[in-house]
Design an enzyme around this catalytic site. Structure first.
Site, PDB file in Angstrom:
ATOM      1  N   GLY A 181       0.818  -1.204   0.000  1.00  0.00           N
ATOM      2  CA  GLY A 181       0.000   0.000   0.000  1.00  0.00           C
ATOM      3  C   GLY A 181       0.853   1.256   0.000  1.00  0.00           C
ATOM      4  N   ARG A 199       0.740  -5.649  -6.327  1.00  0.00           N
ATOM      5  CA  ARG A 199       0.860  -6.955  -5.680  1.00  0.00           C
ATOM      6  C   ARG A 199       1.412  -7.923  -6.715  1.00  0.00           C
ATOM      7  NH1 ARG A 199      -0.054  -5.333  -0.421  1.00  0.00           N
ATOM      8  NH2 ARG A 199      -1.908  -3.999  -0.350  1.00  0.00           N
ATOM      9  N   ASP A 220       5.282  -4.940   6.041  1.00  0.00           N
ATOM     10  CA  ASP A 220       5.766  -6.281   6.386  1.00  0.00           C
ATOM     11  C   ASP A 220       5.739  -7.247   5.213  1.00  0.00           C
ATOM     12  OD1 ASP A 220       3.027  -6.469   6.288  1.00  0.00           O
ATOM     13  OD2 ASP A 220       2.771  -7.300   8.290  1.00  0.00           O
ATOM     14  N   THR A 277       4.143   2.750   5.756  1.00  0.00           N
ATOM     15  CA  THR A 277       2.767   2.308   5.954  1.00  0.00           C
ATOM     16  C   THR A 277       2.098   3.252   6.940  1.00  0.00           C
ATOM     17  OG1 THR A 277       1.362   0.581   6.909  1.00  0.00           O
ATOM     18  CG2 THR A 277       3.635   0.637   7.652  1.00  0.00           C
ATOM     19  N   ASP A 310      -0.292   2.650   8.928  1.00  0.00           N
ATOM     20  CA  ASP A 310      -0.773   1.978  10.139  1.00  0.00           C
ATOM     21  C   ASP A 310       0.214   2.029  11.301  1.00  0.00           C
ATOM     22  OD1 ASP A 310      -3.147   1.330   8.925  1.00  0.00           O
ATOM     23  OD2 ASP A 310      -2.558  -0.712   8.399  1.00  0.00           O
ATOM     24  N   ASP A 313       2.450  -0.057  12.077  1.00  0.00           N
ATOM     25  CA  ASP A 313       2.401  -1.377  12.723  1.00  0.00           C
ATOM     26  C   ASP A 313       3.647  -2.215  12.476  1.00  0.00           C
ATOM     27  OD1 ASP A 313       1.951  -1.732  10.023  1.00  0.00           O
ATOM     28  OD2 ASP A 313       0.249  -3.087  10.256  1.00  0.00           O
ATOM     29  N   ARG A 318      -6.203  -2.449  10.745  1.00  0.00           N
ATOM     30  CA  ARG A 318      -6.736  -3.812  10.826  1.00  0.00           C
ATOM     31  C   ARG A 318      -6.115  -4.591  11.975  1.00  0.00           C
ATOM     32  NH1 ARG A 318      -5.255  -5.402   6.123  1.00  0.00           N
ATOM     33  NH2 ARG A 318      -3.438  -6.567   6.797  1.00  0.00           N
TER      34      ARG A 318
END
Length: 328
Positions: A15, A76, A107, A130, A132, A134, A176
């Site tokens: 992303g 992708r 990741d 990213t 997020d 995360d 998420r």
């Protein structure tokens, strides 16, 4: 610094996030500074397999530091998950004489890089991109700060409507697997409740909290919900449950979605991307491989890619406590 690195490839994968272009710019210009050729690889691993790449100069990346998204595109790649696809990618790198890769992504990007490194011993350095936030091994990822500011601005506007019409708004934000965005924007935007994957508030507790807010005189409320929250199956079912048990509330749902990913990167993300790009290139020059560049206590650090992928970013427990006090 090692002189064996003569040509470095740079790519973005997964992303997109604000700050990726700033990181690309930094990698390219650091290479130019050290008289290393830099090659931009388009469409991530898929472009690597298809040989979709071109040499980039310092002038190639002018006027992109302020742009969101990624000029190298992202895609992708199912082919890269196969040994045959990775073999083709390696052949293309050897054909172009590229000595090492800088991977900008999350990741999934780093997992692919680790496998590639294990199979071919190919030098890899990762830059975390990213929204997020995360990724283990860094306090901040590229795009996270920009996303926070984008979401806070959106919630501020939603609150104007909530106050005007005495409404309860459920606002779903990205996250998420991690609630960093929801927790920080919830505090920053003054949300009455914040629902994140790490803390299962529970439906009875949510109803109790909203009722206390109503009794205390609040005529409108904002509930920030991370998309990975476990309280309800999804934000719409969560809103229906509350509406069923608290019919006096006029409830609305807003899903911010990909709005959070776009836009011009914040100053913080531009500076962080610039620092990480320099660190990534100079680490490769020093012979470092299979690591991710991160930041902790405002100092750049290196974390092994396997730890970055397998580790879990920690939610700020103190901020959770602050959010509970602020919702009083």
């Amino acid at each position: 610094m090692s002189s064996s690195i003569k040509k470095i490839g740079v790519m973005t994968s997964g992303g997109d996030s604000p700050g990726m272009n700033a990181a690309i710019r930094s990698v390219v210009r650091t290479c130019a500074f050290h008289k290393i050729t830099c090659v931009g690889i388009y469409r991530g691993y898929q472009g690597l397999i298809e040989g979709d790449m071109e040499e980039l100069s310092a002038r190639s990346v002018r006027n992109i530091i302020n742009r969101g998204g990624t000029i190298l595109k992202s895609a992708r790649s199912k082919d890269f998950r196969t040994p045959e696809g990775r073999k083709k990618a390696h052949e293309n790198l050897l054909k172009e004489g590229i000595d090492a890769l800088v991977l900008i992504g999350g990741d999934g990007t780093f997992t692919g890089g680790m496998i590639f490194n294990e199979e071919f011993g190919y030098p890899i350095i990762g830059i975390p991109g990213t929204i997020d936030n995360d990724i283990y091994g860094t306090k901040f990822t590229l795009g996270y700060d920009t996303a926070l500011n984008t979401v806070v601005e959106a919630i501020d506007r939603i609150r104007d409507t909530a106050s005007s019409h005495d409404r309860l708004f459920f606002v779903e934000v990205m996250g998420r697997d991690a609630g960093h965005i929801a927790l920080n924007v919830g505090v920053g935007a003054g949300a009455e409740e914040i629902l994140i994957p790490e803390e299962n508030l529970g439906l009875p507790r949510l109803l109790e909290s909203l009722e206390k807010s109503r009794i205390s005189g609040k005529t409108s409320s904002i509930v920030v919900v991370a998309e990975g929250d476990k309280t309800g199956k999804n934000v719409f079912e969560l809103a229906e449950y509350v509406e069923e048990h608290m019919p006096n509330y006029d409830i609305r749902v807003t899903v911010l979605g990909h709005l959070q990913r776009g836009g011009s990167p914040s100053c913080y993300d531009r500076v962080l991307a610039s620092r990480m790009g320099v660190k990534a290139v100079e680490s490769l020059m020093d012979g470092v491989s299979n690591y991710m560049v991160g930041i902790a206590n405002d100092q750049l650090i290196l974390t092994p890619l396997d730890q970055a992928v397998k580790g879990k970013s920690e939610i700020d427990k103190e901020l959770i406590r602050v959010s509970e006090i602020m919702s009083t």
